[in-house]
Structures are given as structure tokens and as C-alpha cells.
Motif scaffolding. Sequence first.
Motif, PDB file in Angstrom:
ATOM      1  N   SER A  82       0.854  -1.194   0.000  1.00 46.49           N
ATOM      2  CA  SER A  82       0.000   0.000   0.000  1.00 46.49           C
ATOM      3  C   SER A  82       0.884   1.236   0.000  1.00 46.49           C
ATOM      4  N   PRO A  83       0.619   2.182  -0.881  1.00 49.29           N
ATOM      5  CA  PRO A  83       1.456   3.401  -0.917  1.00 49.29           C
ATOM      6  C   PRO A  83       1.247   4.279   0.308  1.00 49.29           C
ATOM      7  N   THR A  84       0.154   4.041   1.002  1.00 51.18           N
ATOM      8  CA  THR A  84      -0.101   4.823   2.219  1.00 51.18           C
ATOM      9  C   THR A  84      -0.059   3.880   3.416  1.00 51.18           C
ATOM     10  N   PRO A  85       0.252   4.406   4.580  1.00 53.36           N
ATOM     11  CA  PRO A  85       0.373   3.531   5.750  1.00 53.36           C
ATOM     12  C   PRO A  85      -0.985   2.971   6.186  1.00 53.36           C
ATOM     13  N   VAL A  86      -0.998   1.678   6.366  1.00 55.99           N
ATOM     14  CA  VAL A  86      -2.225   1.004   6.805  1.00 55.99           C
ATOM     15  C   VAL A  86      -2.325   1.123   8.322  1.00 55.99           C
ATOM     16  N   THR A  87      -3.468   1.616   8.758  1.00 55.83           N
ATOM     17  CA  THR A  87      -3.634   1.835  10.199  1.00 55.83           C
ATOM     18  C   THR A  87      -4.517   0.779  10.858  1.00 55.83           C
ATOM     19  N   ALA A  88      -5.318   0.091  10.073  1.00 55.37           N
ATOM     20  CA  ALA A  88      -6.167  -0.958  10.644  1.00 55.37           C
ATOM     21  C   ALA A  88      -6.486  -1.973   9.567  1.00 55.37           C
ATOM     22  N   LEU A  89      -6.623  -3.197   9.975  1.00 56.95           N
ATOM     23  CA  LEU A  89      -7.039  -4.231   9.021  1.00 56.95           C
ATOM     24  C   LEU A  89      -7.840  -5.303   9.750  1.00 56.95           C
ATOM     25  N   THR A  90      -8.632  -6.014   8.971  1.00 57.32           N
ATOM     26  CA  THR A  90      -9.401  -7.143   9.509  1.00 57.32           C
ATOM     27  C   THR A  90      -9.657  -8.120   8.381  1.00 57.32           C
ATOM     28  N   THR A 144      -7.478  -0.200   5.979  1.00 59.34           N
ATOM     29  CA  THR A 144      -7.696   1.238   5.785  1.00 59.34           C
ATOM     30  C   THR A 144      -6.419   2.014   6.109  1.00 59.34           C
ATOM     31  N   ASP A 145      -6.297   3.114   5.445  1.00 60.38           N
ATOM     32  CA  ASP A 145      -5.208   4.037   5.764  1.00 60.38           C
ATOM     33  C   ASP A 145      -5.750   5.279   6.458  1.00 60.38           C
ATOM     34  N   GLY A 146      -6.987   5.224   6.859  1.00 65.39           N
ATOM     35  CA  GLY A 146      -7.624   6.351   7.520  1.00 65.39           C
ATOM     36  C   GLY A 146      -8.550   7.118   6.608  1.00 65.39           C
ATOM     37  N   THR A 147      -8.327   6.990   5.308  1.00 70.04           N
ATOM     38  CA  THR A 147      -9.181   7.690   4.349  1.00 70.04           C
ATOM     39  C   THR A 147      -9.921   6.704   3.447  1.00 70.04           C
ATOM     40  N   ASN A 148      -9.192   5.734   2.968  1.00 68.18           N
ATOM     41  CA  ASN A 148      -9.794   4.728   2.092  1.00 68.18           C
ATOM     42  C   ASN A 148      -9.956   3.406   2.831  1.00 68.18           C
ATOM     43  N   SER A 195      -9.524  -4.125  -4.311  1.00 64.08           N
ATOM     44  CA  SER A 195     -10.610  -3.213  -4.701  1.00 64.08           C
ATOM     45  C   SER A 195     -10.783  -2.170  -3.607  1.00 64.08           C
ATOM     46  N   THR A 196     -11.271  -1.023  -4.001  1.00 59.28           N
ATOM     47  CA  THR A 196     -11.556   0.039  -3.033  1.00 59.28           C
ATOM     48  C   THR A 196     -13.029  -0.025  -2.661  1.00 59.28           C
ATOM     49  N   LEU A 197     -13.291  -0.098  -1.378  1.00 63.30           N
ATOM     50  CA  LEU A 197     -14.653  -0.252  -0.902  1.00 63.30           C
ATOM     51  C   LEU A 197     -15.282   1.078  -0.521  1.00 63.30           C
ATOM     52  N   TYR A 198     -14.466   1.990  -0.065  1.00 59.23           N
ATOM     53  CA  TYR A 198     -15.036   3.250   0.427  1.00 59.23           C
ATOM     54  C   TYR A 198     -13.930   4.295   0.477  1.00 59.23           C
ATOM     55  N   THR A 199     -14.311   5.494   0.170  1.00 64.37           N
ATOM     56  CA  THR A 199     -13.378   6.617   0.292  1.00 64.37           C
ATOM     57  C   THR A 199     -14.051   7.725   1.079  1.00 64.37           C
ATOM     58  N   LEU A 200     -13.387   8.116   2.129  1.00 69.17           N
ATOM     59  CA  LEU A 200     -13.940   9.163   2.981  1.00 69.17           C
ATOM     60  C   LEU A 200     -13.701  10.521   2.328  1.00 69.17           C
ATOM     61  N   ILE A 243     -19.908   0.021   5.706  1.00 71.47           N
ATOM     62  CA  ILE A 243     -18.955   0.141   4.597  1.00 71.47           C
ATOM     63  C   ILE A 243     -19.611  -0.153   3.255  1.00 71.47           C
ATOM     64  N   SER A 244     -20.497  -1.105   3.206  1.00 69.73           N
ATOM     65  CA  SER A 244     -21.085  -1.462   1.916  1.00 69.73           C
ATOM     66  C   SER A 244     -22.092  -0.425   1.436  1.00 69.73           C
ATOM     67  N   SER A 245     -22.850   0.132   2.360  1.00 66.71           N
ATOM     68  CA  SER A 245     -23.872   1.092   1.943  1.00 66.71           C
ATOM     69  C   SER A 245     -23.385   2.527   2.019  1.00 66.71           C
TER      70      SER A 245
END
Lengths: 187, 756
Positions: free
Chosen positions: B335-343, B353-357, B368-373, B405-407
Motif C-alpha cells: 500500500s502506498p499509504t500507511p495502513v492503520t487498521a485491518l481485519t 484502511t489508511d484512515g481515508t480509504n 478493490s476500493t470499498l469506500y473513500t472518505l 462500509i457497503s452502503s
Amino acid sequence: MTLPRAYEDQLVERAKQDADAFGELYDHYFGQIYRFIFSRLRDQEAAEDVTSEVFFKALRAIGRYKPSGHPFSAWLYQISVNAINDHYRSRKPTSSLDSAIAVADPARPVDDRVVDSAEAARVWAAIDDLPPQQRAAMTLKLGEDMKLAQIGEILGKSEGAVKLLIHRGMIGVRLRLGVVVAVEEQS
Amino acid sequence: MSWMGGWFDPELEDLFQDEPELIETAKQVRASRPRVEADPRFQNRLRAQLVAEASRGRGARGVRRWWRLGPAGFAWGGGLLGAALITATVLTFVSNSPKDQTVTAFSQLTAQHSVSPNQVITVSFNQPMKKTVVENGVHIQPAVKVAFSWKNNDLVISPVYHLSANTPYTVTIAKTYLVAASGASAAAPINITFATEPTATPQPVSPPSLTPVVLGSNGTGGSLLYTPDGGSVVSTVGVIPESATTPPSPTATPTPPASATATPEGSFSGAPSVPGALVEFSTSGPAAQIGPLPSAVAFSPNGRYLAMAVDDGNGGSQIITSQSDGSAPDKLIDSPTPVTALTWASNDRIIYTDGTNIDSVDLSHTTSTLYTLASGSGVITSLATGGAYAYISPATGTGGSLLNISSGAEQVLHGATTDVAFSGNGATVAWVDNSAQPGRLFTEPVTENTPDALSMPDSNASPSDVALDMRGDEITYLSTDSTSGLTQLVVAQLPSGTPLAVTSISNASELTLSPGGDHVAFVSNSSAGASVEQAPVPGAPKHQVGPRIPDAANATLQGFVQAQVGQSGQPDLDTLAALSAPGVNAASNTPPDLSRAYVISTSLEPAGVVEASIELIVDPDAGHTATRVASEQVLIAESSGSYLVTSATIFPLRNESAGPHVVQVTPITADGVTTLLVTFDSDLNQKTVAGAITVENQAGVILNSTAVYDPDTRTATVTLANAPSGTLTLEIATSLADVEGQSLENGFQTTFQAGS
């Protein structure tokens, strides 16, 4: 009293999902089922046990019940016959022919005798002594006033076979009552 | 056509047309048929049972065999109820032989109203007896394994494992065994009836403290998590002694250093530059390094794999998977950005997530990208296990949102949100609301906007460092009193908030609960450094299978049954009425002269209805020397905010049968293993236990199980290693026998809910 067939079919279908509908079926059929069972067992506690068993079995199996053109009561009687047979297999009858011998009075007219509960017990003790199929056929015919065809449905017999069972049962009762009379006359 | 005394049956007339004597017999038989009407009480009672059973949707299958069977299910121990009314026979015998001395005897239990389960039974004779003969005649029901001793003319009967609490006993010595040394014989058998006192009612006590043990050293910061089996604690910044740094397994890739860099091939190289790495601490073995220092880590749902995000040295993160012991690492994505959480969303797909995506990557490296804040909308700080929900901390202000996340739907969490935690199954979220002081602790199902404020033992304290167990029915947090500054570590039940353990502690952080909630781990910080510590949670070693019975419903049940037993054989009518819904006439159906009761089972049925199986007991007395028992089924439902008994079906009193009886069945589960504790009133023949107990699934297939009997507690522990979810049936066959060789009179059967 018989429920209109269409209404009964609907009620049974509803009873598969609806507790109140099952309760309505119970209300309608409890009396005759209990009476039938009691007439076979002649013991209140045993009759209550077996009646409970019958209705719980019906509740458990009603989801698989499919109308066959016969009244729903025929299905309940089938369960009852099996439950009664199970009961007999696990326990001895609660009364015996021997217990009735002493009070028989064959000289009295039949109509008089039947008001005597001991006499009634003696007569039905004679039925108890019949083979199971004859016993069931006799009870359904003379205890419940059922049609031969309906008895056949319950017992899984043809109408002709039911006739034979009742005929033999009736002769058997006469023989048993006759033996009793003979014993008493000798004494 | 003939009318037979007013009765005409054309079928019989046709059948017997040539045999008039048979028509006459038919007339006789029909005229003498029984004319009986059922007892309306029985008719109504049976109807109520059937309708209640049908209402629970058991019509198609699985109707409990109420008739002649004991009740069943999870137990609230029967020992809490009922003042014992005990009678004991004063024993007086007169010898048959006039030349012999008159033989008399008495028991110390005579006229006692409550006997300690630890009591010995003494039968005092007035003359020397033939000891062995008398001992051979002693029979106790329920069966008790005993030892005999004599003190002068007193026979002392000592239970090997103590008596059962809250149980009527009958001790008999047959007449033929009552032989004096002089040869005198008794005129009647000895028949002693008594009952034991109820188990003491638990009094409110302060929750116990925790007793932590140090598992190992820790670095700075980081976080803790449990391995899926709950057996080990993993720290993301664990430190192990130099000598203990060994590969996790002979086949494992060499252990990566804390700042290791994954090569394109997915193996690690380099040397540690800062202390701390992914270390597994266990109480049963040495600490083991299972990976480099990650920024996020999670075990897969099946527990076999580990996913971690590690610094790639270029401002981003590598997501690496491995076996759960750290072996066979494989880089999934950079990931080009630091991952802060995963499951893990499933056993082959990771969400991070990297906090934004919020993105996903599967084991085939597909992303795949599921959500972008939206920019400026805050930061995604945590992901619920399973990846269905995430928490977005606000960019400014005090609010925070739960994100589907899905909706993409967001739900604002109540108050000024901090310290958000998800349960291990991802279904429950907890957070601290710091909008007012002291702060408050909230929980809610992630699918509902129904925040529930948790009651805390110190109303002046603010919570922090929240963690939930796997199922969300247990929580741990730090509670800091704003006045005294005292900090306590609290482990509590959800949703009640009832503390399971409270311990004063300082400088603790990174609290985490084991999946089963039976252990809590934390980092303890001191001037000497940080350590990973763990403590068992008292009172929460295992979890009840299925939904928890609401406390209010349980209180109603206890009060109701206590009122049925009442005092001196008289039920508490006012309490019964107060706890009953309209139409439930429990007072008139409750047998008179009750001595005690057992609540053998409770279970939570659909729609929140609580079902309980109870046995109401009348102790023996001079007028009725056998124990009598009435089985009762009770339904309790919520009504206008309180729980009331909506149905109480009481079967007629019956004489208690000889042989053993089931008095309690408790289903519990922990760490994926379902266990049933089946308690009996009799000392059992151990050889008969395992073979008599089976557990079936809904299809009637017998499941693999083991049954171990503990004679001290009269409890059989039935263990199901891989119990399927749903309704299971416990069956106990009549081959089960007590130490006197008496069998269970009727097969015992009960259903229970298994699975998470």
C-alpha cells in the motif's frame, strides 16, 4: 358433531402454523378422543396420560399431515389406537374379567343390567379380552358409533375386514359372557 | 329394520341379519359403554400445554416429552428456594419376643426442619445390634454412597460425598435387618424422612479482584490481541529475551526483526533496530516472535492465518499474511499509504484502511476500493471484525460515526466519542462519551441506533481503554475516579454492567479480553519498563450457550417460585398475583403444602419469552411417606417494561420414583467447546454414566461427546468438541443407575441451544 370438511381442512392447515387453530381442533376432538381412550382403558389417570400422549403426538406430526379424504378425527383415532396398544404393551389392564364375575346376574333383563355399572364393566371387560384388532373395531363401532369405512381407515383395513373383526369380536364377547354365566350357574 | 333399544345401526343390522343373538349382544355392549366426561381441569390444562407448545413453533418437530419426563435445560440451581418442612419418624419398636428387652431407636434428625448437607445420619438403638446385619439393611433414597460406623449403640451413617442440598431423603432399614445382638427383632422397619437445607442464598458481595501474572516484556505503545483459541496473548511490540528468539517452527521462515523489510519474495531480512515485534506470549511456553512490528494485525476467522501491515520503509505499508504462528509469510500488497487498521472479511479476504480509504485484498492479490472518505470528513480509525463496519472519528468537534462500509451509511454515535471498540464478532460496538464529566460508557448493536449506557461500579469515575470479548457479552475498561484519582480495571457483563472483577491498578493500557471472556490482558507500564500481563476473570470462566436470560426475567422467575412454595405450606398469593399476567391463575393450580422447589432449566425462546422447567416438591410426612413431585412449565414475557408469568402449567403431584433423578442441566460454552453439566440427586454408578448419555442434533444424529462423572458434585460433564449451532437434544437412557443399582425410571430428554 362433525366439522364441515372444507372448514376442517382449512383449520388443519392453519394448525400447522397457528397455535389457536390447533386449540380449536383440540376443542372439537378432545371429548371423543378422551371418551374412546377411556372406554378402552377405564382408568382416569391412564386415560389422561394416553390422551395427552395422543394430542402431543398429533401436534408433533401435524406438519406432515395431508388430507386423505377422511375426517381429521380418523387420523387422531389412528394415533389413539397405537397409543392404547403401546399402553397395553407396557402395562397390564386395569381390570379383569375375573373381577366382574361375582356381580353378574344373567337373569336380569338386558336393559336393567346395563344400568348396573358393574355389569357394564363386565361387558367391556369381555371386550378387553378380545384380540387387539377386534377390540379396537368393537370399541370404535359400539363405543363411538363409527361407520365401518371410517374404522377401516383408522385400522388400515378394508370394510370387509372390519366386518369380519366385528363379527368375530361379537361372537367372542358372547362366548366370554357365556362362560361367565356358566361359571356362576355352577357356583 | 330394527331399532335396538332406541339405537339403530343399519350396518350392524345388515352384518348380523341372520344372527339376532349378535344384535342382542351389540345392544348390550353399546348400552353398557362407559359414559364418562373428562375432568375439565385436565382438559383445560392439556389445552394450555398444547397451545403453549404450538406457540413456540414446535409443532413440526421436537415437542418436549413433558409427560413422565423430568424438566431440563440450563439451570438456575434449585438450591435457593423453599424452607424445608421436614418430618422424621420417631422410631419405636417392640420386640416380638416377650423375654427380650424392648428395642427402641431414634434419629437425631427427628423434627428437624433443615438438615445440613454435611450432616451425618445417626440412628440410636437402645441395645446392642448385630452391626453388619443392620448395615446391610440400610437403604437411602436418593441413593447416597455412605460409610458406616458405630458408637456404642449408635449407627452413624456418613455420606462419602455429603448430602445433596434442598433434597428430601428417606432412610429405611428393612425389618428383617433390624436384629439385636440378643436376637430380638423389630416389629416394623425403620423409616426416617428428612430433608436438607437449601443452598445459602448468595448475598451481594464485592466483585473479586484480578490476579494478574506477567507474561513478558513489552515495548512502547503497540496493542494486544488474543489468539483465536484464547490460549495466548499477542503483542505488536513484544520483547523477548535474546536467547529465546527462535524461529516459530522448524519450517518457518526465519523470524523477522522489528523493522524488517519484506523482500519481494515475501521473506524477511535485516536486523532489529528498535525493541518490539509481533510476539506471542503464553502461560504454557516461552514467548515466540511470530512477525515484525506491525501497524495492524488480525487473525483470520478460522484462526489459521495471520495478516499484518508492516512499514515498507517508503511511507507505505506491506500487507503480509502468514500461518498463525508466523511461518510462511507472503506479501499480498504494497500500500502506498500507511495502513492503520485491518481485519479479515473472510478466510481469504482482508479489508484494510489508511484512515481515508477502505480497500480489500484477497489471497490471490486482487484488490478493490470499498469506500473513500470525503476530504475533511474525519479519519477512519478502526474496523469492525468482518469488515462490515468502521468507525470514523470526526475531523473537528466531538462526534463520531459508525460507517456501514457497503452502503456508505453513517450513524452518529452518541456524545463525544472516544475509545471505540468492536466485539470480536463485529456485532457490537462500545464507546466512551466524554461530552460530560464523568464520562459514560455506551454499547449498541452495530445494526441498531440504540445506545445503552452502561452502569459502572463507581458513578464518579470516567471510563477509558474499552475492549469487548468475542460475542459482545463482556466488556473491560479502566475506570478513573475524578475525585480520588484512583484507577480500577473493571471486567463486567453486558448488557447488565454487573462487574465480574474490579482491581485497582495504575498505568495499565491496551486492555483486551480473550474470545471467551475468561481472561483479560493488558500492558502494565512502570519506570522499569512495560510488561504484558494477564489475569483470569473470576466468575466468567465460561459462557452460557445461547442468549442470556434477562436479569429481570430471572428475578420474576425466582420470586414466582418462591411465592409458590411460600411459608409453612401456604403460597404467597399476593406475590403470585403480582408476578402473573391476567388470566394466569397460578395460585389455584399450585399444589398445597409445598416444601421446596427446583428451577431445573431456563431458556430464552424466540420473541424474548423465557421458558422455565420447575419441580415442585412436597416432602414426605406421616400422612404420605413418599416424596411427591409436580412438574411445572412456566413462560415469562415482558409486559410494559416488567416481566410477568404469562403461563404456568402444573402437572399433578406424583410420587417420586426410586432411582436417580436429574436436578439440573447447565449448557455452557467456552472457546468453541460446548459442555453440559448434568447434576443428579443420587450417587451414581460411574460405569453407567458415559454409556447412558447422548446428544443428538436436529436430524437425530448422535454427536461425538464424552461424559465424565464427578462423584463429589454428582455431576456429569458432557463435552461436545464441535457442536453444531442450533437446537440439540440431551438424552439420558434408563441404563443410568445409582450406586444401589436403581435405574433412571424414565428416559430423560431435554433440548438446548448450542452455538454462538
